[in-house]
Design a protein around this motif. Structure first.
Motif, short mmCIF file in Angstrom:
data_model
loop_
_atom_site.label_atom_id
_atom_site.label_comp_id
_atom_site.label_asym_id
_atom_site.label_seq_id
_atom_site.Cartn_x
_atom_site.Cartn_y
_atom_site.Cartn_z
N PHE A 25 96.56 125.79 4.74
CA PHE A 25 95.78 125.99 5.88
C PHE A 25 96.38 125.76 7.25
O PHE A 25 96.63 126.29 8.24
N ARG A 34 93.66 131.77 9.29
CA ARG A 34 92.89 130.59 9.10
C ARG A 34 91.51 131.29 8.52
O ARG A 34 90.79 130.34 7.46
N PHE A 37 91.85 132.38 5.03
CA PHE A 37 92.32 131.20 4.17
C PHE A 37 90.49 130.60 3.73
O PHE A 37 90.24 130.28 2.46
N MET A 38 89.92 130.41 4.79
CA MET A 38 88.46 129.69 4.63
C MET A 38 87.71 130.58 3.58
O MET A 38 86.99 130.09 2.78
N PHE A 385 89.78 122.56 10.59
CA PHE A 385 89.02 122.99 9.42
C PHE A 385 87.74 123.02 9.73
O PHE A 385 87.05 124.06 9.37
#
Length: 629
Positions: A25, A34, A37-38, A385
């Motif tokens: 991340f 990002r 990725f999430m 995050f």
């Protein structure tokens, strides 16, 4: 949102994947990566966003209307009546279209508006109820209420409607005593008149605009250096109280606690609000606001907001969605928007990044929002995050509940969203806004009794360039559609102007301020109060201690002779007939600043009173006086 984050965190720990996922991340090069990725993580752990959304229904509408009725019949208190008014508005929002519940809610709200002296607004609700076929056996009181509103307003159609009401009474199945009672009341109404207060919008100051920053006067300019980044300085000497800028926000969003009391589009108080036809999470002050909101953003938000609210998404999370929708609408399609962002990113001049191609900072253009600081590189892993997760959830509901991407995605197939370039592009923008908002958005305020309350939040590109001080030399005042920037202290040419980010030396110790500023805004404050560790309010020295010369003390005492009287006027809100008050407070500041060094208790007191007077000339939400009948 906390539950989703908690579940995801537990699964990651259970599979011992903290280290590898954290590294992956943090290695992501941009917000789109990002987001991708999430979505891969959510898919890997099979976490599908699950939320419910309330819909318009008779049971909830009846429940809120009955709650309003309980308050209305049990008290004669204006503050309580406002609670009833809000409940009736909520009942209207939850009522199915063209239902009996809707017409009953409008009729009941007209009664509380009448008692609050809001006769124009009560008439609006009465007309809505009658047009929605209010039950005939209940219409007598409604016609009487309309007649009385017209009488109080000395309306030119009073006599015409008076005769119509008499005809209606003759049609009603009433015994002679009741009919005579109603006729006597009508006759009394014909002679009622009342002075209606002028509650028009606050006056917007007229300023001589400059070319580079159209919302500001020529007293200000934007500069850049490595220490302060983009910042604003004076181009000449400034007087306290001087208007420096009048900026209209790029966009605003209503505080969720004002959902049924204020307009979801313009944020004004919506006394006789009308609901969205499809969702129950927004009301409007007019058909015009309702139509404008639908065209600009609500056609997308309508199907999404309820799900996000049930996941406890806050207003700033919702704002990140609205800014994204507005950006797409401004350019018409995603390709034009992509080209625009590439053009902005290629700008090498950090001072004018986000300005128009001809060098103007335009508050109504998305590029001025996009170019604001994100602080991405300063954010912790957990912070970034969490924001990426929020953005992923918002994107999920847009993709699966609307036609924003010209298709509706399968709500059980996260991979299909992650593989769609348009979806990831939009998700990246939402995430960018999630980072821009905490450091750049401003409160849109209104005065309620003795406090300044949060009406909503505003995206103000120019004001976002102003740095923070724990003792600011400027302040903001919220009007209906603008926010005014004015000076608090005298300033020389080339003075940097400083706003306050809600963290003031007088109410918070240095250590507390530094911690809060670091956590939210990611900088160490080096303002004078922090450098010199000024005391909080109750430990501030008086000018009697700071000033050595008896002659200077006498001059200050003479300047402050009416100050306590002015504090009383400002506290009570009784300033409309005292135009001299603001000028006198400004003179007090000038005298004090001539003879004392800061910090000083009297300077603080006069400045805060001046801010209160400015605020009283801005947005206000006053509790109306009840009208006995």
């Amino acid at each position: 949102m906390d539950e989703i984050l908690k579940t995801l965190h537990s699964n990651i720990i259970e599979r011992q994947k903290q280290e590898i996922l954290s590294k992956t991340f943090m290695n992501a090069e941009n917000d789109q990566q990002r987001m991708k990725f999430m979505y891969n993580v959510l898919n890997e752990f099979n976490i599908i966003p699950n939320s419910k959304c309330e819909i318009k229904n008779s049971l909830d509408s009846q429940k809120f209307r009955n709650q309003g009725n309980e308050i209305f019949v049990s008290t004669f208190n204006a503050t309580e009546y406002l609670k009833a008014w809000e409940l009736y508005s909520k009942s209207i929002a939850f009522s199915p279209n063209n239902s009996e519940e809707l017409t009953l809610a409008f009729a009941n709200r007209s009664a509380v508006l009448f008692h609050l002296g809001k006769y124009y607004e009560a008439l609006n609700d009465i007309e809505m109820a009658l047009n929605l076929n209010y039950p005939k056996h209940l219409r007598t009181k409604l016609y009487l209420r309309k007649t009385e509103c017209l009488a109080y307003l000395n309306h030119p159609k009073l006599n015409e409607f008076y005769q119509e009401t008499l005809l209606w009474l003759d049609k009603m199945c009433l015994d002679d005593s009741k009919r005579e009672k109603f006729k006597n009341k009508l006759q009394t109404m014909k002679i009622k008149k009342i002075k209606i207060e002028n509650l028009s919008d606050p006056i917007v100051p007229i300023i001589i605009k400059q070319n580079e920053i159209p919302c500001a006067t020529n007293a200000l300019t934007v500069k850049f250096n490595d220490k302060f980044g983009r910042h604003v300085v004076t181009t000449r000497s400034i007087e306290p109280g001087e208007i420096l800028a009048v900026e209209k926000p790029y966009s605003c969003i209503l505080a969720t606690e004002n959902m049924y009391t204020h307009c979801g589009n313009c944020l004004r108080i919506a006394w006789s609000s009308i609901p969205c036809e499809y969702c129950c999470f927004v009301v409007y002050c007019s058909e015009n606001c309702k139509e404008n909101a639908w065209k600009k953003y609500h056609d997308i938000e309508c199907s999404v907001t309820g799900f996000l609210l049930n996941l406890e998404m806050n207003k700033l999370g919702l704002f990140s969605m609205r800014l994204t929708i507005l950006a797409v609408r401004e350019f018409g399609n995603l390709e034009k928007l992509r080209d625009e962002l590439k053009h902005i990113d290629s700008c090498k001049d950090l001072r004018t990044k986000g300005f128009s191609d001809d060098g103007i900072l335009e508050s109504d253009k998305y590029r001025s929002i996009y170019s604001l600081v994100t602080n991405t590189e300063k954010r912790s892993l957990s912070d970034l995050f969490g924001r990426a997760l929020n953005a992923s959830i918002i994107l999920y509901f847009i993709a699966t509940r609307t036609l924003f991407f010209n298709q509706i995605f399968d709500n059980n197939n996260l991979i299909s969203i992650s593989l769609n370039n348009d979806a990831m592009f939009i998700g990246g923008l939402i995430l960018r806004h999630q980072q821009i908002i905490p450091s750049n958005m401003h409160t849109f305020e209104e005065e309620r009794n003795l406090d300044s309350e949060d009406r909503g939040s505003a995206a103000l590109p120019f004001y976002s360039l102003i740095n923070h001080s724990c003792d600011p030399n400027v302040a903001r005042n919220s009007l209906a559609e603008h926010i005014v920037l004015y000076a608090l202290y005298p300033m020389e040419k080339d003075t940097q102007i400083f706003d306050n980010y809600g963290i003031h030396y007088a109410v918070m110790s240095k250590d507390e301020r530094q911690l809060k500023l670091s956590r939210q805004f990611h900088f160490k404050c080096e303002c004078i109060p922090c450098q010199k560790n000024w005391p909080t309010y109750f430990k501030l020295p008086s000018f009697q201690i700071l000033v050595q010369s008896n002659g200077d003390k006498i001059k200050i005492e003479k300047a402050l002779v009416k100050f306590n009287e002015y504090v009383k006027f400002a506290t009570e809100g009784k300033i409309s007939d005292k135009p001299h008050l603001m000028n006198d407070l400004i003179k007090m500041i000038k005298i004090l600043m001539k003879y004392v060094n800061l910090p000083c208790m009297e300077v603080n007191n006069v400045v805060e009173t001046l801010k209160r007077v400015f605020a009283l000339n801005g947005n206000r939400f006053e509790v109306p006086s009840l009208k006995k009948v």
